[in-house]
Design a protein around this motif. Structure first.
Motif, short mmCIF file in Angstrom:
data_model
loop_
_atom_site.label_atom_id
_atom_site.label_comp_id
_atom_site.label_asym_id
_atom_site.label_seq_id
_atom_site.Cartn_x
_atom_site.Cartn_y
_atom_site.Cartn_z
N VAL A 330 -41.06 49.18 40.85
CA VAL A 330 -39.79 48.44 40.52
C VAL A 330 -39.14 49.21 39.38
O VAL A 330 -37.89 49.42 39.27
CB VAL A 330 -40.15 47.24 39.53
N MET A 333 -37.37 52.64 40.90
CA MET A 333 -36.19 52.40 41.65
C MET A 333 -35.00 52.08 40.57
O MET A 333 -34.00 52.11 41.19
CB MET A 333 -36.29 50.88 42.60
N GLY A 374 -30.70 45.49 44.81
CA GLY A 374 -32.22 44.90 44.37
C GLY A 374 -32.43 44.01 45.66
O GLY A 374 -33.70 44.12 45.83
N ASN A 377 -33.78 46.24 48.38
CA ASN A 377 -35.00 47.08 48.28
C ASN A 377 -36.13 46.13 47.96
O ASN A 377 -37.24 46.29 48.20
CB ASN A 377 -34.80 48.03 47.05
N GLY A 378 -35.75 44.81 47.31
CA GLY A 378 -36.63 44.03 47.04
C GLY A 378 -37.44 43.50 48.16
O GLY A 378 -38.71 43.10 48.24
N THR A 381 -39.60 45.89 49.75
CA THR A 381 -41.00 46.02 49.28
C THR A 381 -41.89 44.80 49.19
O THR A 381 -42.93 44.81 49.13
CB THR A 381 -40.56 46.24 47.65
N VAL A 398 -41.72 40.24 43.24
CA VAL A 398 -41.06 41.66 43.30
C VAL A 398 -39.63 41.91 43.54
O VAL A 398 -38.91 42.23 43.04
CB VAL A 398 -41.92 42.36 44.43
N MET A 402 -37.02 43.37 41.17
CA MET A 402 -36.02 44.25 41.78
C MET A 402 -34.83 44.00 41.46
O MET A 402 -33.84 45.06 40.91
CB MET A 402 -36.49 44.37 43.06
N ASN A 405 -34.00 44.56 37.67
CA ASN A 405 -33.75 45.69 37.19
C ASN A 405 -32.75 46.68 37.72
O ASN A 405 -32.25 47.44 37.14
CB ASN A 405 -35.09 46.53 37.63
N GLY A 443 -37.64 47.20 33.23
CA GLY A 443 -38.18 46.96 34.47
C GLY A 443 -39.57 46.50 34.42
O GLY A 443 -40.14 45.57 35.04
N LEU B 300 -37.38 54.52 48.12
CA LEU B 300 -38.31 53.45 47.99
C LEU B 300 -39.69 54.06 48.83
O LEU B 300 -40.72 53.58 48.36
CB LEU B 300 -37.79 52.41 48.80
#
Lengths: 459, 459
Positions: A330, A333, A374, A377-378, A381, A398, A402, A405, A443, B300
Motif C-alpha cells: 500500500v 504503490m 487505487g 490496483n486495490g 491486490t 486493502v 489503496m 493512499n 499509507g 504492483l
C-alpha cells in the motif's frame, strides 16, 4: 557522408585506436605525424583522447603541438583536463595560448587555476585584456555574466549598412557570432539590434537606426544562467545581450546556452536522486561518501517517521501478522502514483504557472484518478490477498487503503510542487521527499488504522 | 533594458492583463488596436495568450489578423493550439498562411491535421511545394528528417565568393540560417561547407572549393533526433546537414535542436517517474488513468515480490513484532542509496562508455561507499532502535542489514544501468524499477533472514 559521420562517432568513443596512436607519436616525438593526425580530428574529439593520457604524455604532447591547437584543446577540455593542461604549461606559453582564446574561455581557464597563479597571469597580460578579464571574473559561477563573451560587434546608430559591412569584414574572423549586430545610441547605451540577414538585404546607404529592431530581450549579468537559457529557448535567439543600466556588457551565444541547458538538466536529474553534481564516477571514495551521506541521513529521518507509524500499530500487527507483508504494498504503490502526478506537474511548472482555476480542476482530476487507479490496483491486490490469506475482510481493507493512499498521492503530488514553486524553490528537486514521506506515513496510517478498527473481523 | 526584459517576462506569464486585452479588442472588432497590441509582443508570447482564448474568440481573432501574423502564430503555437488554429481557418486562408511559413513548420501543421485534410491541402499547393512537403512528411516523428528544413543555401564548388554574396543577398530575407553555406560537387553531392565569416573575410574572386571546409559532421534523415542534438552540442554546430547517399536533403537549425534537447530531457524525467510524455495537466481523466495505470500495475508486481519475502518471515515477525517497523527503514534506505549511485552512473553513460577497467574500479568504490554509508546510517538507526526497543542484539542486526543493503544498492545501482546500456536500452528510464526491486526484496531478506537466525537473542 554517413561514413564520415560514423568515423566521427567512432572517434568520439573513449577507447578507439586514436588515444594509443597519439601516445605512439608522442613517444616517437613525431611532430609531423602528430599534426597530420590532429588535422583530421575535431578539437572536442582530440580533447576526449587527450583526457586519457597520463600527465607525462600530456606534457610531451603539449611540447609538440602549436599554440593555436593548444588553445582549441583548452577551449574544448572539461574542467579537470583544462587544469591539467594549464598546469603542464609554464606561464610564458600559457599566456601565449590564452591570448589566442575568446575571453569567456580564458575566464574558464583562469577559474580552474589557483587564485595565486590566476592573478600572476593576469598581471602579465595587456592592460586592456586584464581589465576585461577582471570584470568577467567578478561574476559568480552560473550567472549570465559568467558565461557571456565580450567579443561581439556593436556600432553607433548614426552608421550605415556600408559601415556595418566594413566592420563585419574586418572583425568576422575573430568574432564567434556575427548573425546579430548590436546598435548603441549616442550615449553608448544599447538601443537595438540588426540581424545580419537584414543588413545583407538592405541598401548600403541605409541608416542603422532606421532598419534596426528595437524590441529585444536582454538579461542582467547577475541573473541565473538558467534564466538566460529559458529566454534563448523561448524566443529562438541567436545570441542574448547581457545588459546592466543600459550598457551592453557582453553577449551569450547559443553554443554556451546548449551547454547550460544540458548541465542544468543533469543537475536536476542528479539532485532528484539526492546526488551531487560535483560527483563523478572517478570521485575518490571519501568525496563520494561526503557528498551522499547527508542526503541519506535526511531520508533516514523520514524513514523513521514512517517507522513510528508502524510502531503505533504493533499491537494490531502482532495479532494479524499478515498486515506487515501487505502494508508495504500500500505505501509503495502510493509512492509510485505520487511520482507520476509530480512529474506531470513539475513539467507543467517548468513552462507555465498554474492558475487558481486550473489548480482546482487539476486537483479534482488527480483525486478522481487516484480513486480509479487505487480501485484497480486495490482490486488486484485484494484478489491476491484473498487467495493467500483466506480472509474476506482483509481484501476490503486493502482496497479502501489503496484508494485512500492514491488519493493522497495525487493530492500531495500536485500540491507539493505547486507550493514549492510559490515559495521560489525548485520543484523538480525537492518535491520527491515530501511526497513519498506523505504516501509512506499516511499509507501505513490508513491501512493499519483501518485494520485496527476492524480487528475482530480479521482475526 | 532590464525593464524591457521584465515586461517580456511579465508578458510570458499566463495571467497578465494581455489575454483579456485581446478578448476586449476582439469583442470590439478593433483591428487597429489589435494590430498595435500584437506589434508590441513577441510571437511566442502572443501564442501563449491566444492559447487561453475560447474557440469562438480564436476564430474572431484570426478574422482580424493579417496572414503573416497568423503564420508566426502557427509557427510558435504548441501542437494543440496549432490544430485549433488550422481548424478555425478555411482551406483557402490556411493555404495562404502555410505559403508564408518555412516548410519544416508547415510539416508540423500538416502533421497536426487529419490525414484527409492534410492531403486535400497538399493537393491544392504548388507542385514544387507538394513534392518537398510530401518527402518531408515521410520521415517518422523524432527522426532527424522530421525536424530539418529544406530552406538553406547551397552552391556549386566552381563558384566564387562574389557568387556567394550575391546568392546570400538574394535569399537572406527568406532563409532562417545563413551562417553556414553548403558546397556541392559537380555531381550535386555535398562536398563541404563555408562559414559566413570565412566568406566575408575572403577575396571576392576566391573559388569556393579553395576556401571551403571539407571535414564536417552530418546525419542520416532516419537517425534519431536525439543523435542530432548530441552532434550539435558536441561540435558546437550552427546547423547540422542531413545527408543521404551524399545528397544534402536539408539542414537542422540550432533553435530546433534546443527544442529537441528540452523535449528529450522532459521525456526522460517523465518516464523515470513512470509518466507518459503525452500527458498534460489538461489531459482528460480517462486518458490520465489509461496512461498511468499500466506502469502502476508493473510496479504492483514488484511490490508483491517484496511482500512475498516478508510473508516468508511471518513466523519471525509474529514473535518479534518490532521487526515490522524496522524492516521498512532498511529497505527504504537501500532504495535511496541505489538512486544516488544510479544517477551518477546514468549521467556518466550519457556522455561516455564505461571500460572494463573503469567498471572494476568504480564497482569496488561503490561497494566501499555502501559499507561506509551503511555503517553510518546503520549506527544511527541502531542507536534509535536500542533506545526504543531495549534490546542489545536488534541494533547489531539493523547495522549489518543496513550495510548489506547499501552494498546491494551500490552494486545494482552501478550494474543495472551499465547492463541496460549494453543491451541498447535507455538506462535513464528503466534502471530505477530494477534497482528498487533489488533493494526492497534483498533488503527485507537480509534483515528478516538475520533476525530469524538470531531469533532467540531478540525475544
Amino acid at each position: 557522408m554517413s561514413d564520415l559521420h560514423n568515423q566521427l562517432d567512432a572517434a568520439a568513443q573513449s577507447h578507439g585506436p586514436a588515444a594509443q596512436d597519439i601516445e605512439r607519436l608522442v613517444e616517437e616525438s613525431d611532430r609531423r605525424g602528430l599534426l597530420a593526425l590532429v588535422e583530421t580530428m575535431e578539437s572536442i574529439d582530440l580533447a576526449t583522447k587527450v583526457d586519457e593520457l597520463s600527465d607525462e604524455y600530456l606534457r610531451s604532447l603539449l611540447d609538440l603541438l602549436p599554440s593555436p591547437t593548444i588553445a582549441l584543446l583548452a577551449k574544448n577540455a572539461d574542467e579537470p583536463l583544462r587544469l591539467r593542461i594549464a598546469t603542464a604549461l609554464d606561464d610564458q606559453l600559457l599566456l601565449v595560448v590564452l591570448a589566442l582564446m575568446q575571453n569567456d574561455d580564458v575566464v574558464d581557464v583562469l577559474g580552474a587555476l589557483s587564485p595565486a597563479r590566476a592573478s600572476s597571469l593576469l598581471a602579465h597580460m595587456r592592460e586592456a585584456d586584464r581589465v576585461v578579464l577582471t570584470s568577467l571574473l567578478q561574476y559568480p559561477d552560473e550567472t549570465a555574466g559568467s558565461i557571456m563573451t565580450t567579443s561581439f560587434i556593436a556600432l553607433r546608430e548614426d552608421r550605415t549598412v556600408a559601415d556595418c559591412l566594413a566592420i563585419i569584414q574586418a572583425k568576422a574572423a575573430k568574432i564567434e557570432q556575427i548573425q546579430t549586430l548590436y546598435v548603441l545610441d549616442m550615449k553608448g547605451r544599447l538601443a537595438g539590434y540588426l540581424d545580419l540577414r537584414k543588413i545583407l538585404s538592405s541598401p548600403r546607404n541605409a541608416l542603422v537606426s532606421r532598419i534596426m529592431e528595437t524590441r529585444m530581450v536582454s538579461i542582467d549579468p547577475y541573473a541565473d544562467q538558467e534564466e538566460a537559457a529559458d529566454l534563448v529557448a523561448r524566443y529562438n535567439l541567436n545570441a542574448l545581450p547581457v545588459v546592466s543600466s543600459g550598457q551592453l556588457l557582453g553577449v551569450i551565444t547559443v553554443d554556451d546556452i546548449i551547454d547550460v541547458i544540458i548541465d542544468e538538466y543533469d543537475e536536476d536529474m542528479l539532485r532528484l536522486a539526492g546526488a551531487n553534481e560535483e560527483e563523478t564516477l572517478d570521485s575518490p571514495l571519501l568525496d563520494t561518501v561526503r557528498m551522499r551521506l547527508p542526503w541519506l541521513l535526511v531520508n533516514l529521518v523520514t524513514a523513521f517517521l514512517a517507522s513510528f507509524v508502524v510502531k503505533l500499530f504493533e499491537g494490531t500487527i502482532e495479532q494479524v501478522v499478515a498486515l506487515s507483508a501487505i502494508m508495504t504494498i500500500v505505501s509503495g504503490m502510493g509512492g509510485n502514483a505520487g511520482s507520476q502526478t509530480m512529474a506531470i506537474v513539475v513539467r507543467h511548472l517548468s513552462r507555465d504557472n498554474v492558475s487558481v482555476r486550473d489548480a482546482r480542476r487539476s486537483l479534482g482530476k488527480e483525486i478522481a484518478a487516484g480513486i480509479i487507479n487505487g480501485a484497480a490496483n486495490g482490486l488486484v491486490t485484494g484478489i491476491v490477498v484473498a487467495i493467500m490469506y483466506h480472509n474476506a475482510f482483509l481484501p476490503v481493507i486493502v482496497l479502501i487503503a489503496m484508494m485512500g493512499n492514491m488519493v493522497i498521492a495525487g493530492t500531495f503530488g500536485f500540491l507539493v510542487p505547486v507550493a514549492l514553486k510559490a515559495c521560489h524553490q525548485d520543484p523538480a528537486v525537492s518535491s520527491s521527499i515530501f511526497v513519498t514521506t506523505a504516501t509512506d506515513v499516511l499509507g501505513f496510517f490508513i491501512f493499519l488504522g483501518m485494520a485496527q478498527l476492524f480487528l475482530p473481523l480479521l482475526r
